[in-house]
Design an enzyme around this catalytic site. Structure first.
Site, mmCIF file in Angstrom:
data_model
loop_
_atom_site.group_PDB
_atom_site.id
_atom_site.type_symbol
_atom_site.label_atom_id
_atom_site.label_comp_id
_atom_site.label_asym_id
_atom_site.label_seq_id
_atom_site.Cartn_x
_atom_site.Cartn_y
_atom_site.Cartn_z
ATOM 1 N N ALA A 296 4.401 4.299 5.841
ATOM 2 C CA ALA A 296 3.248 4.891 5.155
ATOM 3 C C ALA A 296 1.969 4.856 5.979
ATOM 4 C CB ALA A 296 3.009 4.169 3.825
ATOM 5 N N ALA B 97 0.837 -1.193 0.000
ATOM 6 C CA ALA B 97 0.000 0.000 0.000
ATOM 7 C C ALA B 97 0.874 1.245 0.000
ATOM 8 C CB ALA B 97 -0.913 -0.004 1.227
ATOM 9 N N SER C 168 2.493 -2.228 4.266
ATOM 10 C CA SER C 168 2.612 -0.792 4.040
ATOM 11 C C SER C 168 3.947 -0.472 3.392
ATOM 12 C CB SER C 168 2.519 -0.038 5.372
ATOM 13 O OG SER C 168 3.690 -0.244 6.149
ATOM 14 N N ASP C 169 3.974 0.579 2.575
ATOM 15 C CA ASP C 169 5.271 1.139 2.243
ATOM 16 C C ASP C 169 5.897 1.603 3.559
ATOM 17 O OD1 ASP C 169 7.458 2.087 0.850
ATOM 18 O OD2 ASP C 169 6.266 3.116 -0.673
ATOM 19 N N TRP C 170 7.209 1.720 3.574
ATOM 20 C CA TRP C 170 7.910 1.924 4.839
ATOM 21 C C TRP C 170 7.539 3.269 5.471
ATOM 22 C CZ3 TRP C 170 8.247 -2.490 3.123
ATOM 23 C CH2 TRP C 170 9.074 -3.478 3.649
#
Length: 512
Positions: free
Chosen positions: A232, A195, A228-230
């Protein structure tokens, strides 16, 4: 998915503990429950596996791995089998390095050529992007490791990417920005989907149930982990309820908020259990047993990288000068011939296992090569003396090969480009060489479209995009005709920035 370990057998705290990373790159383990940790690593075009120092922007070092051509390069092949082969190789190296999940492929739509991360993405066309991403996923997962589609969704610029709200109507969203993801999910069953940072029509991608559950899972049938993107995740409680399973990296400190929401009844424990089960399944299905060694893979993978780069190269123009014959006296001009620009910057930055330069490869092929840098490779500031030196060797050569493009500081994750133009020194160099040698071949090292004001003045233009660690050898193979440069453009190259339909609205003005 396996159900050998059931999340229902875990305590609420154990379930909750699985929903965030143990550290920067690993999921949490529950050894007493038989649940292993899984290592994730960046990997759109090669692995960036970090063992010691960790970061998300390619600043810290990583273990050496094969740097394959970037997605922008491979897309020009229009060759699903080739992309599958590269995916297989990345998967094998993941096994060799103990990586359980490859964070790739990236497949966001190229809305505007100025997006700083376009080199990581396939195309402006969702059908091509989806089909190639599906091939990459199948290739990676054939080695037993998981692949992760990213960045879901409408993540099409780097400017203000952490806070931008992408406003898009339903039809455009479905037919353009989601369609490629839908194709890849349905055709390849990736283990993970990442995401994105941005919001979509007001909703954070990490918290949007309509996106992560209603569309991704219920409509498309995705049954894997949403990560999640890091950094995010905007609202961890809302994210769990939306189907955002794994928050990365570790140490975010959101567990108390989720625990409190469970206690006061604002979060259904079933959401936690469901996400925990998906992460358990990922860990249980992670590969085990004998793995190949990097030593076994180095040579065949470097050869594949060279073949992939050559096959994906695009001949934008050729008046018959290509291919050149053995014995040709070549003026090789451009610092990229000795200090190649072969990949993008940011989280996809790979430490290559080896590096073949165009100068080395052309000399190894038996050509008589005279070299002049023509520009300084990092910033390419104006320097008339360097151009004069290059003109001196080009005048008497049979063929002049001029290697120009975008320096690494011009395009990267984290910011968008400010102009479609090449550095002024590069354009001036090409113009000067073409004026003294009518058999001038321009080789472009770029991650995205650029303007070519001298395009009618040169004999040939060869587009290699960012060809990976063997790009120098690939250039030699293509100009000598050893491998046909069979690539075709997978994105529009505008003659002027104003020709880009989205230009009036890129990157977007919050004041509008």
């Amino acid at each position: 998915m396996t159900d050998l370990i059931n999340a229902a057998a875990l305590t609420a705290d154990e379930q909750l503990s699985l929903l965030s990373g143990a550290d920067f790159w690993r999921t949490r383990a529950l050894p007493e429950r038989g649940i292993r940790s899984v290592m994730l690593a960046d990997g759109p075009h090669g692995l960036r596996a970090q063992v010691e120092a960790t970061d998300h922007l390619g600043l810290a070092s990583s273990v050496a791995a094969t740097c394959f051509p970037t997605a922008a390069t491979l897309a020009s092949s229009w060759n699903e089998q080739l992309v599958h082969e590269v995916g297989e190789a990345v998967g094998r190296e993941a096994r060799a390095l103990g990586v359980g999940v490859v964070l790739g492929p990236g497949m966001n739509i190229k809305r505007h050529p100025l997006c700083g991360r376009n080199f990581e993405y396939y195309s402006e066309d969702p059908l091509l992007s989806g089909r190639l991403a599906a091939s990459a996923v199948r290739g990676i997962q054939s080695a037993g490791v998981g692949a992760c589609l990213k960045h879901f969704a409408v993540n099409n610029q780097e400017h203000r990417r952490f806070v931008i709200d992408a406003i898009v109507d339903e039809r455009t969203l479905r037919e353009l920005y989601l369609r490629g993801f839908e194709i890849a999910v349905r055709e390849s069953s990736p283990r993970l989907v990442m995401a994105a940072y941005n919001r979509i029509n007001g909703d954070h991608a990490t918290d949007a149930r309509w996106l992560l559950t209603d569309i991704l899972r219920n409509e498309w049938g995705f049954d894997g982990v949403v990560v999640s993107d890091w950094g995010a995740e905007a609202d961890r409680v809302a994210g769990v309820a939306a189907g955002m399973d794994l928050e990365m990296p570790g140490g975010a400190g959101t567990e108390p908020a989720v625990r409190a929401a469970l206690a006061d009844g604002t979060l259904d424990p079933a959401h936690v259990a469901l996400s925990a089960q998906r992460i358990i399944d990922l860990a249980t299905d992670a590969p085990s047993g004998p793995a190949p060694t990097m030593a076994e893979l180095l040579n065949p993978h470097d050869s594949l990288a060279r073949r992939a780069a050559a096959s994906s190269s695009v001949v934008l123009a050729n008046d018959g000068v290509l291919p050149i014959a053995p014995g040709t006296r070549v003026a090789l001009i451009g610092a990229f011939a000795d200090a190649p620009r072969y990949q993008g910057s940011g989280s996809s930055l790979v430490t290559p296992t080896r590096l073949t330069t165009a100068r080395e490869a052309l000399e190894a092929a038996g050509l008589e090569v005279a070299y002049s840098p023509g520009y300084e490779p990092v910033r390419s500031a104006p320097d008339a003396a360097l151009i004069n030196d290059a003109v001196a060797i080009a005048r008497d050569a049979d063929v002049a090969i001029v290697m120009v493009g975008l320096p690494g500081i011009a395009e990267s994750e984290g910011f968008d480009r400010e102009t479609l133009a090449l550095p002024a020194q590069h354009d001036a160099l090409v113009t000067a060489i073409a004026a003294v040698n009518p058999r001038t071949v321009v080789a472009l090292s770029v991650g995205a479209p650029v303007l070519l004001p001298w395009r009618h003045d040169v004999a040939a233009i060869l587009l290699g995009y960012l060809g990976g660690q063997a790009s120098g050898g690939a250039l030699a193979d293509t100009v000598l005709g050893v491998i046909e440069p069979a690539g075709r453009l997978a994105e529009t190259w505008p003659a002027a920035q104003g020709d880009v339909p989205s230009d009036p609205f890129f990157p977007g003005d919050l004041a509008q």
